[in-house]
Design a protein around this motif. Structure first.
Motif, mmCIF file in Angstrom:
data_model
loop_
_atom_site.group_PDB
_atom_site.id
_atom_site.type_symbol
_atom_site.label_atom_id
_atom_site.label_comp_id
_atom_site.label_asym_id
_atom_site.label_seq_id
_atom_site.Cartn_x
_atom_site.Cartn_y
_atom_site.Cartn_z
ATOM 1 N N ALA A 1 0.768 -1.162 0.064
ATOM 2 C CA ALA A 1 -0.011 0.019 0.029
ATOM 3 C C ALA A 1 0.664 1.288 0.062
ATOM 4 N N TYR A 2 0.743 2.096 -0.909
ATOM 5 C CA TYR A 2 1.307 3.433 -0.865
ATOM 6 C C TYR A 2 0.141 4.707 -0.960
ATOM 7 N N PRO A 3 0.107 5.669 0.140
ATOM 8 C CA PRO A 3 0.994 5.685 1.293
ATOM 9 C C PRO A 3 0.428 4.484 2.095
ATOM 10 N N ALA A 4 1.568 4.061 2.959
ATOM 11 C CA ALA A 4 1.401 3.009 3.588
ATOM 12 C C ALA A 4 0.120 2.943 4.466
ATOM 13 N N GLY A 5 -0.489 3.964 4.966
ATOM 14 C CA GLY A 5 -1.573 3.747 5.772
ATOM 15 C C GLY A 5 -3.038 3.735 5.196
ATOM 16 N N ALA A 6 -3.048 3.944 3.577
ATOM 17 C CA ALA A 6 -4.189 3.604 2.690
ATOM 18 C C ALA A 6 -4.574 2.118 2.602
ATOM 19 N N ASP A 7 -5.855 2.197 2.659
ATOM 20 C CA ASP A 7 -6.579 0.982 2.696
ATOM 21 C C ASP A 7 -7.517 0.556 1.179
ATOM 22 N N ILE A 8 -7.823 2.010 1.020
ATOM 23 C CA ILE A 8 -8.626 1.761 -0.215
ATOM 24 C C ILE A 8 -8.151 2.810 -1.540
ATOM 25 N N PHE A 9 -7.955 2.329 -2.725
ATOM 26 C CA PHE A 9 -7.543 3.043 -3.728
ATOM 27 C C PHE A 9 -8.698 3.211 -4.728
ATOM 28 N N LEU A 10 -8.566 4.514 -5.045
ATOM 29 C CA LEU A 10 -9.900 4.700 -5.929
ATOM 30 C C LEU A 10 -8.927 5.647 -7.272
ATOM 31 N N PRO A 11 -9.478 5.322 -8.536
ATOM 32 C CA PRO A 11 -8.950 6.149 -9.492
ATOM 33 C C PRO A 11 -8.976 7.527 -9.301
ATOM 34 N N LEU A 12 -7.982 8.398 -9.743
ATOM 35 C CA LEU A 12 -7.975 9.880 -9.469
ATOM 36 C C LEU A 12 -9.272 10.358 -10.331
ATOM 37 N N GLY A 13 -9.674 9.980 -11.276
ATOM 38 C CA GLY A 13 -10.863 10.705 -12.063
ATOM 39 C C GLY A 13 -11.100 12.032 -12.016
ATOM 40 N N ARG A 14 -10.104 12.770 -12.551
ATOM 41 C CA ARG A 14 -9.918 14.108 -12.686
ATOM 42 C C ARG A 14 -9.304 14.436 -14.015
ATOM 43 N N ASP A 15 -9.669 15.560 -14.643
ATOM 44 C CA ASP A 15 -9.174 16.143 -15.710
ATOM 45 C C ASP A 15 -8.185 17.229 -15.807
ATOM 46 N N PRO A 16 -7.083 17.055 -16.285
ATOM 47 C CA PRO A 16 -5.990 17.755 -15.904
ATOM 48 C C PRO A 16 -6.477 19.135 -16.643
ATOM 49 N N LEU A 17 -7.167 19.164 -17.681
ATOM 50 C CA LEU A 17 -7.491 20.363 -18.518
ATOM 51 C C LEU A 17 -8.495 21.415 -17.571
ATOM 52 N N SER A 18 -9.479 20.625 -16.713
ATOM 53 C CA SER A 18 -10.343 21.392 -15.868
ATOM 54 C C SER A 18 -9.709 22.070 -14.683
ATOM 55 N N GLU A 19 -8.365 21.515 -14.145
ATOM 56 C CA GLU A 19 -7.974 21.899 -12.893
ATOM 57 C C GLU A 19 -6.853 23.049 -13.234
ATOM 58 N N GLY A 20 -6.868 24.001 -12.016
ATOM 59 C CA GLY A 20 -5.889 24.770 -11.958
ATOM 60 C C GLY A 20 -4.366 24.523 -11.819
ATOM 61 N N ARG A 21 -3.579 25.163 -12.437
ATOM 62 C CA ARG A 21 -1.993 24.720 -12.331
ATOM 63 C C ARG A 21 -1.608 25.060 -11.105
ATOM 64 N N GLY A 22 -2.177 26.055 -10.054
ATOM 65 C CA GLY A 22 -1.630 26.500 -8.871
ATOM 66 C C GLY A 22 -2.356 25.461 -7.858
ATOM 67 N N SER A 23 -3.385 24.759 -8.208
ATOM 68 C CA SER A 23 -3.882 23.813 -7.176
ATOM 69 C C SER A 23 -3.045 22.657 -6.965
#
Lengths: 116, 879
Positions: free
Chosen positions: B270-292
């Motif tokens: 598991a990475y990060p080590a404490g994580a138990d659930i992994f979801l696909p990121l499901g986000r679109d780079p075009l709709s996100e701010g570069r500063g975020s």
């Protein structure tokens, strides 16, 4: 020359121990003593005499020292150790019992059952 | 028979002449036989032929004799070596048992030294040596975004557009992945929170891991339109989903959406080590701010690419992005660090401090045992002298003495491993408090080998001097009288050892003092708010119901009101992150009066709070007004800023009424100024902060703050009941705990480090005290005659007492001066690890010197009194 007999395997050690029990003796002396003591009846195989001497030495039954022989030559002399003396006693007793038993068997009367 | 001359036998002594000997022996036999035959009348040739025939195969006899002798010699050699060792060991054990108490003290000293160093080694081993659990662990790296020129500190998270550009432009890595670590609400029966991460589909390939069951994410599955799927860890499947059998294909409501579990991975991957659930990121780079910037970026180096080369490439890509996106990336430089560094980095200072401390302890212990052994040597001298006199070889005695030391050391080493076993958890807490579960601090083969190695090194370290000293004994002198046995220096070596010991103890004491002071100052740091009687818990509103801002405001207000109505509760409020232990949300901030050049961006820590927050947590309102329920969603946007914020931008004190923008989507009016608080770590300097009203920016994850009327604790069950009454499905409560506890937890590792250093210092002082005691006892016993003479010549007992004490203090002062000098340098080297403590604090050194003098006093008083009580007659008769 009289017919001579090969020394039985296992009795060579006993004869060597006896031979060196009279005092420091070299390998040739051991061979000669056995021949003379048995009036040349027993002939030891000289090739196996020396390995036997060395084996007895490593067992601590005889001790070896280098010295000079009567004719002033370098020779290895063997003497019986305390341990060797005890071994000689024990083996002599065992062999004597063995020999007596064999004699007794050879001179026994025919089996009564077999006769009838 | 005459014996051979000695020189001929000596010739045979060297090398393997067995063959020559046997050859001589057999040749002699044959010659004798020839002589015999000649004497019987044979010709020389005939005799020679018959003799050879009679003997048989000479070579075979020769070979078998040599064989017998050589086998014997080898067996003999082994037996002799074994018996010498056995004799030494048995004799050594007898000596150690005869002097049980001194031996026990010595073994205990070594056990402490070995135990401390081995415990430290297990930590270093886990952090630095043992491989990461991933197949190509040594090629895994993290790519961070450094702000400004300072790398590896501060915020290093990356935005999704930057990540997408890095990924498409880089050539150094086989794959690059992004991880957004989040806690997630799972709604099946009673809702609960689980550690999780939203990740790009490339994560598992990058880590080089495979599914234990089912499959991992497919390319494209991390796009917004993809089917909602999830991967979980084995432990999650077993504990939360009732075993591994029915996991794949199961549908669960996770983070507000119904998702199908497609795969299970082993826990250690598991990475990060404490994580138990992994979801696909499901986000679109075009709709996100570069500063975020919120993503952690991982990558796997290609086999033939070095970290440095990858770092250069990423810097170059960073330069391109700076040109292309000056408005957001002007200040950003990507940098590459090995993944291992993520764990080692924070632990480095602790590793260094404790590693140094334990090493000092080991040296102190060795010096101590050396001094003890030298003192004991005085009683051993006659025995050694006798053995030398009757012809024992020096090397045999030397070996014997070293065997004793090694025995002592091994006994100490075994006890040391036991100490290490018990102490390693504590040490781990001090050095590396936040490590993944796969990083265990086991006493493995390497640690055992280390302990064994240290034991032998220690044995040689403390055993060599006494062994050399005792082997040099002149038997005649030693048997004559005890006085001069140890040569002319009369214990100078011992005193040198004890002085070294004292010096190192001082270094440890100074180090421990600084660390403890630093921890104490941490506790005394004004936080800017009151933690007494305050309990906090975390509330998460996730899922469809809470998509509406109004509903979030309504539910949080209802919840805090109902909790306020519980018996014994004084006031309640809520904030995005409770201060003191948890850092924090940071916002790009624009100040209307202070426009910044486009290359710079002001980032300020901010919290979104319910009205009543400042009153509940008792942050003083310095100017203006608090938020009220009137500051609603439709009311004018308002903000309250911290004192430092106000002073930095409005030094004249007229901040109220000015406009700033902190990410609420418009300009906010400053309506109040409050005191500074320690939001993140206690050791941070005060920084600008702001607060905005919840109704104008309702977050879904909040820390609820509850102040009680009495010291009673808020019951977690009550809180959960209230939450269940409001929403039985999607309102999980977590981390119900006193606020002070969170703060204590955040400094506990420093506290444990301080405690451990203090313990080491105490141990070092105790060892040094024993050392002084040993040499002073020796000093007195060696000078029985001198003291008796002084007494006979009219010296007062008190005068003799003072005479002996002076000797002890001579050593103490010498050791102390060296120690203080070294400490100053060490303290300066460690200064940057300390909080609120300067290296040059005179009090620290005064205390250390005082502790040392007290130790010297205690240790030398007993022997000195014995000297004062010496009877001149007995003393004079002693020789």
């Amino acid at each position: 020359m009289t017919q001579s007999v090969e020394v039985l395997r296992g009795t060579l050690d006993l004869l060597i121990l006896k031979a060196v029990s009279w005092g420091p003796t070299h390998g040739y002396g051991v061979a000669r003593w056995i021949e003379q003591a048995t009036s040349d009846v027993l002939r030891i195989e000289e090739g196996s005499l020396y390995p036997a001497l060395h084996r007895l030495e490593t067992r601590g039954w005889i001790d070896a020292t280098w010295g000079t022989s009567d004719n002033n030559r370098r020779a290895k002399f063997y003497t019986l150790t305390m341990k060797g003396r005890a071994q000689l006693r024990e083996e002599t007793a065992t062999f004597t019992r063995f020999a007596h038993a064999v004699f007794a068997a050879l001179e026994a009367p025919p089996k009564p059952e077999a006769a009838s | 028979m005459r014996r051979l001359p000695a020189w001929r036998r000596y010739l045979r002594f060297w090398g393997s002449n067995v063959r020559d000997d046997v050859n001589d022996e057999i040749r002699f036999h044959v010659e004798m036989r020839v002589a015999e035959y000649v004497a019987r009348g044979m010709s020389e040739d005939e005799a020679r032929r018959r003799a050879a025939e009679r003997f048989g195969n000479v070579d075979r006899a020769l070979d078998s004799c040599v064989d017998i002798q050589e086998k014997h010699a080898r067996a003999e050699g082994r037996a002799e070596l074994g018996s010498v060792l056995q004799r030494d060991v048995l004799f050594g054990l007898r000596v150690l048992r005869r002097q049980a108490l001194p031996s026990l003290v010595a073994a205990a000293c070594i056990a402490l030294g070995i135990g401390a160093t081995t415990a430290m080694f297990t930590i270093g081993n886990a952090l630095l040596l043992r491989p990461l659990p991933y197949p190509h662990g040594d090629r895994l790296v993290q790519i961070g975004s450094a702000h400004g020129t300072e790398r590896r500190t501060g915020m290093t998270a990356t935005s999704l557009p930057d990540f997408a550009d890095w990924r498409s432009r880089q050539r150094s890595f086989t794959d690059v992945a992004a991880v957004w670590q989040q806690a997630m609400t799972v709604s099946s029966g009673e809702p609960f929170r689980a550690g999780g991460a939203s990740v790009t589909a490339s994560l598992f390939q990058t880590l080089g891991v495979t599914a234990e069951q089912g499959r991992l994410f497919r390319d494209g599955e991390d796009q917004p339109s993809a089917e909602p799927v999830a991967v979980v860890t084995r432990r999650f499947a077993e504990r939360r989903l009732g075993g591994m059998d029915s996991v794949i294909g199961r549908r669960l409501r996770i983070a507000g959406a119904l998702r199908t579990i497609v795969g299970v991975i082993p826990d250690r991957w598991a990475y990060p080590a404490g994580a138990d659930i992994f979801l696909p990121l499901g986000r679109d780079p075009l709709s996100e701010g570069r500063g975020s910037r919120y993503l952690v970026v991982l990558a796997q180096l290609k086999p033939n690419v070095s970290i440095e080369a990858a770092d250069r490439e990423m810097s170059a890509i960073g330069a391109e992005l700076r040109r292309e996106h000056a408005e957001s990336d002007a200040n950003i430089t990507p940098f590459v660090t090995p993944l291992r560094e993520v764990f080692v980095g924070p632990a480095r200072s602790g590793l260094l401090a404790l590693g140094l401390g334990t090493l000092l302890i080991l040296i102190v212990a060795c010096a101590n045992v050396a001094a003890l052994q030298l003192a004991r040597a005085s009683s051993r001298a006659p025995e050694i002298a006798v053995r030398t006199a009757i012809g024992a070889a020096k090397w045999r005695i030397f070996n014997q003495l070293l065997t004793e030391s090694v025995l002592l050391s091994l006994v100490g080493g075994v006890a040391g491993v036991a100490i290490a076993f018990a102490a390693r958890t504590l040490v781990a807490k001090a050095v590396a408090p936040n490590v993944p579960s796969w990083m265990t601090f086991d006493i493995d083969v390497r640690a055992l080998a280390f302990a064994a190695g240290m034991s032998v090194v220690a044995a040689i370290g403390f055993g060599l001097a006494p062994a050399i000293r005792l082997t040099r004994i002149d038997p005649a002198g030693a048997l004559h009288g005890m006085g001069g046995i140890l040569g002319i220096d009369r214990g100078r070596l011992q005193r040198a050892f004890v002085a070294i010991e004292l010096a190192l103890s001082i270094v440890l004491v100074v180090g421990a003092e600084l660390a403890v002071q630093s921890v104490m100052r941490l506790h005394d740091v004004p936080l800017g708010f009151e933690t007494a009687r305050v309990t906090t818990f975390r509330l998460n509103m996730q899922g469809q119901r809470y998509a509406s801002r109004g509903e979030r405001v309504r539910v949080l207000t209802m919840l805090t009101n109902r909790i306020a109505a519980l018996p014994d509760v004084a006031t309640t409020s809520a904030t995005t992150y409770a201060p003191g232990a948890s850092c924090c949300s940071q916002f790009g901030t624009v100040i209307a009066d202070h426009p910044l050049p486009p290359t710079e961006r002001l980032i300020v820590t901010g919290n979104i709070v319910l009205p009543g927050f400042f009153k509940t947590i008792q942050i003083p309102l310095l100017a203006g007004r608090d938020f009220t329920n009137a500051d609603g969603a439709d009311a004018p946007k308002v903000v309250i800023i911290s004192q430092t914020f106000a002073k930095r931008f409005w030094p004249a004190g007229d901040a109220l009424g000015h406009l700033i923008s902190t990410g609420s989507g418009g300009m906010e009016t400053i309506i109040g100024i409050v005191g500074d608080v320690k939001q993140g770590r206690v050791i941070d300097d005060p920084e600008p902060q702001f607060y905005r009203p919840y109704a104008q920016d309702p977050w879904s994850d909040m820390d609820v703050i509850v102040r009680m009327k009495s010291n009673a604790l808020l019951a977690a069950a009550d809180v959960r009941r209230v939450a269940r009454d409001i929403d039985p499905i999607a309102l999980p409560i977590s981390r119900v705990q006193p606020l002070q506890q969170a703060i204590d937890d955040s400094i506990s590792s420093k506290q444990v480090l301080g405690t451990l250093l203090a313990a080491l210092a105490v141990v070092a002082l105790a060892l040094a005290t024993i050392g002084i005691y040993a040499i002073m006892s020796f000093f007195v016993s060696q000078r029985t005659k001198e003291l008796g003479l002084r007494m006979a010549l009219g010296a007062e007992p008190s005068g003799l007492l003072a005479y002996v004490m002076r000797q002890a203090f001579g050593v103490a002062v010498a050791g102390g001066l060296i120690g203080l000098t070294v400490s100053v340098f060490v303290a300066h080297a460690l200064e940057h690890l300390l909080f609120g403590v300067r290296a040059a604090e005179p009090a620290v050194y005064v205390v250390a010197a005082g502790a040392l003098l007290v130790a010297a006093l205690i240790a030398s008083y007993g022997p000195a009194r014995r000297a004062g009580a010496s009877d001149p007659m007995i003393a004079l008769r002693a020789e």
